[in-house]
Structure formats: C-alpha cells, structure tokens
Write an enzyme that holds these catalytic residues in place. Structure first.
Site, short mmCIF file in Angstrom:
data_model
loop_
_atom_site.label_atom_id
_atom_site.label_comp_id
_atom_site.label_asym_id
_atom_site.label_seq_id
_atom_site.Cartn_x
_atom_site.Cartn_y
_atom_site.Cartn_z
N SER A 125 -45.51 30.24 -11.35
CA SER A 125 -45.67 28.70 -12.18
C SER A 125 -44.96 27.36 -12.09
O SER A 125 -43.42 28.22 -12.42
CB SER A 125 -46.35 29.69 -13.59
N GLN A 135 -51.14 31.62 -19.50
CA GLN A 135 -52.57 31.07 -19.27
C GLN A 135 -52.78 31.06 -17.79
O GLN A 135 -54.09 31.35 -18.21
CB GLN A 135 -52.11 29.68 -19.77
N GLN A 193 -56.32 31.75 -16.05
CA GLN A 193 -57.98 31.53 -15.59
C GLN A 193 -57.76 32.31 -14.60
O GLN A 193 -59.10 31.74 -13.81
CB GLN A 193 -56.35 30.08 -14.87
N CYS A 198 -53.67 22.61 -14.03
CA CYS A 198 -53.55 21.58 -13.96
C CYS A 198 -51.85 21.53 -12.85
O CYS A 198 -51.50 20.86 -12.93
CB CYS A 198 -52.63 21.00 -15.58
#
Length: 545
Positions: A203, A210, A214, A144
């Site tokens: 991030s 997460q 990934q 995302c």
C-alpha cells in the site's frame, strides 16, 4: 499445436476447417490433421460478440507422403484427438495462478479510474472471466489504489492474452496502453504479492487496515459465485490469515495507517496551522473511507464539519459514535452549495462521473485570505470526484490519492524497517499455502484410487452374497460389508499417506507426484486425461447456459 485452441473456441464460420501440419525429423512423412465441424455449433453471447463451441466434430486424418495424399475418416471424437495430440498443453503443465493488474506504483490515476470495477460488479466480472477459454477460476480486487485480477489458467500465455483483452473491452482502454502500465506475476510470486497486499506492505500507506477489509470482501462477495472456486478461494483465505498475522505480530499498524488518515495529514500540511480551528470542512461520502476521514479529522482537533451523503442513516450512526463533535448532515442535492461554503473539501464516494466540474467550482465564492485564497480539495475517490482540470483554476487546489506520497515519504525509513519484519511472516505463510495447493494435485488420484478399490470391493461382496444364498442374516451381511471395507481401508492407508502433501512430513512435492504417477500407471487411473475431459466438458456445459 494449435488444435486445442481451435477446439476450445473460435469465431463462427460455416465452412471452418482447421489444419495442423507437423513433421518429425526422423521420418520422411508428415501428417496433416484436418478437422471439419459438421454439426451445429453452440452459440454463446458474452456481451462482446458470439463465441462458439463445437460439440461433435468429425475428424478426418490426411497422410501426406511423397506428394501423395491419402484420406482416411476416423471415428475419433474431439476429446480422443486431444488425448493423443494437443492434450499435453494442459496435462503436462500444472494449472497456473497468475495476477495481472495495475496499481499506484505502475499506473497513473487517469488509467486506474477507467479500469476500476465497482464492488457490485465483482461477481459479474468473475463470471465473464471464467467464460474465457483458458480461465478456470478468477477473483477481482479493485480499490482506490489498484485493480488486480487473480486467475487460475489452463494456459498461462493464452490466459494473460484473454484477460488483457477483457480488461480493454470493459474499460475502453487500448491493449497497448494497458500493457504499458500493467504488472504480471506468476504462481509463487503472485501468491506472495497478494499476501503483501493483504498485510498492507504494497500500500501507499504502509500497514493500512482498509486493504485487509477489502481482501475479506473479495471472499465474501465470491461465496457461491461459479468461478470463485477452491484454489482462488483458498488463496484469498490464506491471504487474510497472512494479513492478520502481520498486524498482530509486528507494529506495522501503528501511526498513520490508511489512505483516509494520510488524506487528513496532507490537508493539514497544506493549510496554515493557525487556521486549523477555523477551517470550514466538508466531507462528501459517509462510507468506510469517509467515516475514517471524519474520525481522523476529529483526532486532529476538528470539532465541526458538514457531511454530504445520499442517505442520513450512516451520518446518524457516526454522530452517535462521535458525540462531542458537531456533524451536520446535508443531502446530495445540497452538494454544490455546501462546497461553496467550505474551505476544505474531502471527497470519498463512489461515482461514475465527477461531482465537481470546472465551471461549477469557478463560480464558488473565494475563500478567506488566511487559506491563500485557495479552496482545498482532497479527492480520494476512484474514479475521481473532482474533475482534473479544476486544479488549473487560480481559486482551487486539488490533490488526489497519488499525491499522498508526500505524506508517506516522511516515514520512509521507518516503513522499510517494519516491512522487513513482516516479510519473514509472509514467507512462512507462502510456504504453507504452496504446501496446501500442492496437495490438491493428488486429490483426483486419491479419489480415483478409492473409487477403483470400492468398485472391486462392492463387486466381490455381491458375488460372495450371491453364492451364500438367501439364508444369510442382516447381521451377517453387515459383518461382511464391514470386513470388506476394513480390508480396503487398511490396504489403501499406505498409498494414501504417500499421496498427501500437507507440509507436515519429510516428503517433498516431487516424491509425492512420482508416487501419484506410479499409482496412475499401475491401476490405469488415467487421471490427467480424465481431468482434461472434465475441463473441456465443463466449458461446453458452461457455453450452453
């Protein structure tokens, strides 16, 4: 010289001729190399048009001196010509690892969502990337917050150009727009970047867990996919190790450490504290991120919510895990009616088109005045599930992943301290990976040297056995073979040790490579050119499929 790229791939033209003129300052003449392709090219359709590979060119050398042209037809093959001229482009420079991409720090959401690649298409993307002329290996990390493409390229400059053009073709985003927002990192910087990504240092929410999952998924998806080969696979496996170490050896994973948790924190900032218990909550999507949203809502005191998902299985598993919470499952067909009854809507689902359009949301009944009359949408889907123009409505308030920065900024000072602790670990892991990668440079020489010695050993043993006649026993034969193998192994032990670079000895890479080139010259191994031949032949074979 432009010869190599001309041989690699070009647009089909039946009368194609490639001319390459160059002049040396200390000579009074120049040579013009004219390559005329006479045989039928092999066509390959990559979905964007046809590329052609010329398998058996005939080379015609033309010498030019004092205005007179003398033509000589040579029997050189394309590979031989590459060896003597343009091979340097590939063989004098080590293959380059680079990353090209866009993330939350460099590109707005409306650009990122157009370039997003669903996980189901990662394998296909690797195949398409490795079909490009100068790309040997590739991997895709699409989340995302980012799209990052990692490649091993024969030529750094041409590889960047080809990957950028590919990104533009699959997304419809103009190259100029991609170039405006992309970032590019090479070799050690690219390695460090991926390790920081895996550790959660890059991030939006520092230390989020997460992203490591990934990165693991990239390796899982890439297993067995042509193009996800030794260097790229090794890079991502080392990145997983780095990510695990950072989380184990620092306290970076404490606190709000995921996009999902930050989304819940943001929602709580936007609604009155007195309304927490009475808010009607809808969660769209029960995948990994949706499940995390539900868990964080429960941790903040939410006791009842509606979950819309395509299937009931995942919702049932969540209900089994969170038994003290009332979770109502509704199918996707009830999405609009469920949203019309909700005060707060979280969306976390894979969708190609928006699930909530302006005209749909405009028809929803107004929410209670205790929420300011605004229905709150927190959309952490990429591409977005809520149409951007919904935010213009007087009855709705829309936030997406880019808006999570408000939550993140609250802990900025603590984030910086934790990041500094993690950087020392990242540096150690980068050094270990570089030592491993550097050791691969000598692998072809090691293999060729051993094969060279084995050919001599086998030949001499056969000569010996022939001279000894048929009276020799099997046991004697075995003893001769064992003796010859032992001699070869002992003779090769010293050279092999001086070719290995695993970071455990005092030899640096330059010394190792000097040793490699010396052995290549002494034994005539011709490793660089052999590698070039293998790469070109591999591309030709690939184009036949």
């Amino acid at each position: 010289m432009a010869l190599a790229s001309g041989l690699a791939a070009t647009t089909y033209n039946p009368g194609l001729k490639i001319k390459n003129n160059f002049q040396r300052s200390n000579l009074s003449y120049c040579f013009a190399l004219k390559i005329q392709f006479l045989n039928n090219p092999c066509k390959k359709n990559d979905g964007f048009g046809q590329r052609l590979w010329f398998l058996k060119p005939r080379c015609e050398a033309v010498s030019v001196e004092n205005g007179e042209v003398e033509s000589k037809t040579n029997s050189f093959s394309a590979l031989e010509l590459l060896k003597s001229s343009a091979a340097d482009r590939y063989t004098k420079e080590k293959n380059s690892i680079f990353v090209i991409g866009l993330n939350i720090h460099t590109a707005p959401l409306d650009i990122r969502e157009k370039l997003s690649i669903p996980e189901a298409q990662w394998s296909q993307a690797i195949g398409e990337l490795c079909a490009l002329n100068h790309i040997e290996e590739a991997a895709v990390l699409s989340t995302c917050n980012r799209l990052e493409i990692y490649v091993v390229a024969l030529s750094q400059h041409r590889g960047i150009k080809e990957v950028t053009e590919w990104m533009s073709k699959i997304s419809g985003v103009p190259i100029s727009e991609i170039s405006e927002h992309r970032f590019m990192l090479y070799n050690g910087d690219a390695v460090r970047h991926l390790f920081e990504v895996s550790a959660g240092l890059d991030s939006l929410v520092l230390g989020e867990g997460q992203i490591l999952s990934q990165v693991k998924q990239v390796v899982k998806t890439g297993q067995g996919v042509p193009g996800f080969d030794r260097k790229i696979s090794g890079l991502f496996k080392h990145a997983i190790t780095a990510g695990k170490r950072v989380r184990t050896e620092t306290n970076i994973a404490t606190g709000s450490v995921s996009v999902s948790s930050a989304a819940v924190e943001l929602a709580l900032l936007k609604i009155p504290e007195s309304s927490y218990a009475s808010a009607r909550v809808l969660v769209v999507g029960a995948g990994k991120m949706g499940k995390l949203v539900i868990k964080h809502l429960v941790a903040k005191g939410c006791k009842k919510m509606v979950v819309v998902n395509r299937t009931a299985d995942k919702v049932a598993a969540i209900c089994e895990e969170l038994k003290n919470v009332e979770i109502v499952y509704r199918p996707f067909s009830d999405l609009q009616s469920c949203a019309a009854e909700a005060d707060v809507v979280f969306t976390s689902t894979a969708t190609e088109t928006p699930l909530f359009l302006r005209e749909q949301v405009q028809k929803f009944p107004p929410v209670s005045s205790q929420f300011g009359g605004l229905r709150l949408f927190v959309d952490i889907s990429v591409p977005r599930a809520v149409e951007s123009c919904v935010s213009a409505l007087e009855t709705a308030s829309v936030y997406n992943v880019d808006d999570l920065k408000e939550v993140v900024e609250a802990n900025k000072e603590d984030r910086l301290r934790k990041a500094m602790e993690a950087q020392a670990i990242i540096t150690e892991e980068v050094k270990q990976f570089e030592a491993w990668k550097d050791s691969l440079e000598t692998v072809p020489t090691i293999k060729k040297l051993r094969a060279y010695a084995e050919r001599i050993r086998a030949s001499e043993v056969d000569r010996c056995l022939t001279k000894m006649g048929d009276n020799i026993t099997k046991k004697q034969k075995a003893a001769i073979y064992d003796l010859s193998s032992s001699i070869v192994n002992k003779l090769l032990h010293g050279p092999m040790q001086h070719l290995r670079c695993d970071g455990t000895d005092n030899r640096d890479l330059n010394e190792i490579l000097d040793n490699m080139h010396t052995l290549n010259r002494i034994f005539g191994l011709d490793t660089d050119v052999s590698l070039l031949e293998e790469k070109i032949r591999a591309k030709i074979e690939q184009s036949k499929k």
